[in-house]
Motif scaffolding. Structure first.
Motif, PDB file in Angstrom:
ATOM      1  N   LYS A  87       0.671  -1.247   0.025  1.00 19.55           N
ATOM      2  CA  LYS A  87      -0.230   0.085  -0.072  1.00 19.55           C
ATOM      3  C   LYS A  87       0.934   1.288   0.129  1.00 19.55           C
ATOM      4  O   LYS A  87       0.452   2.225  -0.799  1.00 19.55           O
ATOM      5  N   MET A  88       1.762   1.180   0.739  1.00 18.44           N
ATOM      6  CA  MET A  88       2.783   2.341   0.946  1.00 18.44           C
ATOM      7  C   MET A  88       3.682   2.641  -0.603  1.00 18.44           C
ATOM      8  O   MET A  88       3.588   3.748  -1.059  1.00 18.44           O
ATOM      9  N   SER A  89       3.889   1.639  -1.101  1.00 24.10           N
ATOM     10  CA  SER A  89       4.561   1.505  -2.394  1.00 24.10           C
ATOM     11  C   SER A  89       3.501   2.203  -3.426  1.00 24.10           C
ATOM     12  O   SER A  89       4.138   2.932  -4.214  1.00 24.10           O
ATOM     13  N   ALA A  90       2.411   1.744  -3.457  1.00 25.57           N
ATOM     14  CA  ALA A  90       1.310   2.124  -4.512  1.00 25.57           C
ATOM     15  C   ALA A  90       1.001   3.655  -4.217  1.00 25.57           C
ATOM     16  O   ALA A  90       1.132   4.424  -5.054  1.00 25.57           O
ATOM     17  N   TYR A  91       1.234   4.090  -2.896  1.00 25.03           N
ATOM     18  CA  TYR A  91       1.028   5.495  -2.726  1.00 25.03           C
ATOM     19  C   TYR A  91       1.819   6.299  -3.027  1.00 25.03           C
ATOM     20  O   TYR A  91       1.972   7.326  -3.646  1.00 25.03           O
ATOM     21  N   LEU A  92       3.164   5.775  -2.742  1.00 25.67           N
ATOM     22  CA  LEU A  92       4.293   6.686  -3.427  1.00 25.67           C
ATOM     23  C   LEU A  92       4.529   6.766  -4.916  1.00 25.67           C
ATOM     24  O   LEU A  92       4.767   7.713  -5.234  1.00 25.67           O
ATOM     25  N   GLU A  93       4.141   5.806  -5.375  1.00 27.01           N
ATOM     26  CA  GLU A  93       4.186   5.661  -6.935  1.00 27.01           C
ATOM     27  C   GLU A  93       2.991   6.684  -7.461  1.00 27.01           C
ATOM     28  O   GLU A  93       3.279   7.399  -8.412  1.00 27.01           O
ATOM     29  N   ALA A  94       1.783   6.530  -6.876  1.00 24.38           N
ATOM     30  CA  ALA A  94       0.765   7.421  -7.078  1.00 24.38           C
ATOM     31  C   ALA A  94       1.145   8.960  -6.993  1.00 24.38           C
ATOM     32  O   ALA A  94       0.813   9.824  -7.794  1.00 24.38           O
ATOM     33  N   LYS A  95       1.677   9.313  -5.897  1.00 26.64           N
ATOM     34  CA  LYS A  95       2.311  10.473  -5.423  1.00 26.64           C
ATOM     35  C   LYS A  95       3.188  11.020  -6.331  1.00 26.64           C
ATOM     36  O   LYS A  95       2.893  12.121  -7.047  1.00 26.64           O
ATOM     37  N   SER A  96       4.048  10.180  -6.853  1.00 29.80           N
ATOM     38  CA  SER A  96       4.990  10.510  -7.905  1.00 29.80           C
ATOM     39  C   SER A  96       4.442  10.974  -9.235  1.00 29.80           C
ATOM     40  O   SER A  96       4.808  11.837  -9.813  1.00 29.80           O
ATOM     41  N   ASP A  97       3.441   9.996  -9.837  1.00 28.76           N
ATOM     42  CA  ASP A  97       2.577  10.312 -10.693  1.00 28.76           C
ATOM     43  C   ASP A  97       2.017  11.751 -10.882  1.00 28.76           C
ATOM     44  O   ASP A  97       2.170  12.497 -11.733  1.00 28.76           O
ATOM     45  N   ILE A  98       1.134  12.048  -9.860  1.00 26.08           N
ATOM     46  CA  ILE A  98       0.587  13.186 -10.000  1.00 26.08           C
ATOM     47  C   ILE A  98       1.345  14.476  -9.578  1.00 26.08           C
ATOM     48  O   ILE A  98       1.126  15.358 -10.497  1.00 26.08           O
ATOM     49  N   GLU A  99       2.472  14.087  -8.959  1.00 27.77           N
ATOM     50  CA  GLU A  99       3.609  15.370  -8.951  1.00 27.77           C
ATOM     51  C   GLU A  99       4.048  15.652 -10.221  1.00 27.77           C
ATOM     52  O   GLU A  99       4.213  16.665 -10.683  1.00 27.77           O
TER      53      GLU A  99
END
Length: 127
Positions: A87-99
């Motif tokens: 879940k943390m990995s998915a969050y960090l990837e999604a955060k990077s994508d939107i940034e």
């Protein structure tokens, strides 16, 4: 009689439209879903709090001059372990994508301007 829109009013209207459009981006929706998954996971929240305590202890030790290389390695290992949680990995990837998408939009907005829009809007003083 038509009412003319002032440049200020038009800029505000466009900014509101942009904000609404961003909320409809798949990257933004994925970010919100991933963030909710992290927020709703009590065990993961506890792990994040434990990591934050460890990080604070390390920063205090570093400031006091007592931090060791082993302390740093322990902190890095704890961060890797936390980031490897699905879940943390998915969050960090999604955060990077939107940034990244927001940076692209910032670049498009800034192109006709004499300043970087995002940096100026963020209020940061940079030369």
């Amino acid at each position: 009689m038509s009412i003319e829109t002032t440049p200020d009013a038009r800029a505000t209207e466009l900014a509101e439209e942009l904000g609404e459009a961003i909320t409809e981006l798949p990257a933004y929706e994925a970010f919100l879903e991933a963030k909710a998954a992290v927020t709703d996971d009590e065990a993961l929240q506890q792990e994040m709090e434990a990591f934050e305590r460890l990080r604070e202890e390390f920063l205090m030790a570093r400031e006091a001059g007592t931090a060791t290389n082993d302390d740093l390695l322990e902190l890095q290992a704890a961060q890797e372990e936390l980031h490897d949680k699905p879940k943390m990995s998915a969050y960090l990837e999604a955060k990077s994508d939107i940034e990244l998408r927001l940076q692209e939009l910032d670049h498009i907005i800034s192109e006709p301007l004499a300043v970087e829009f995002g940096e100026t809007a963020g209020g940061c003083c940079q030369d």
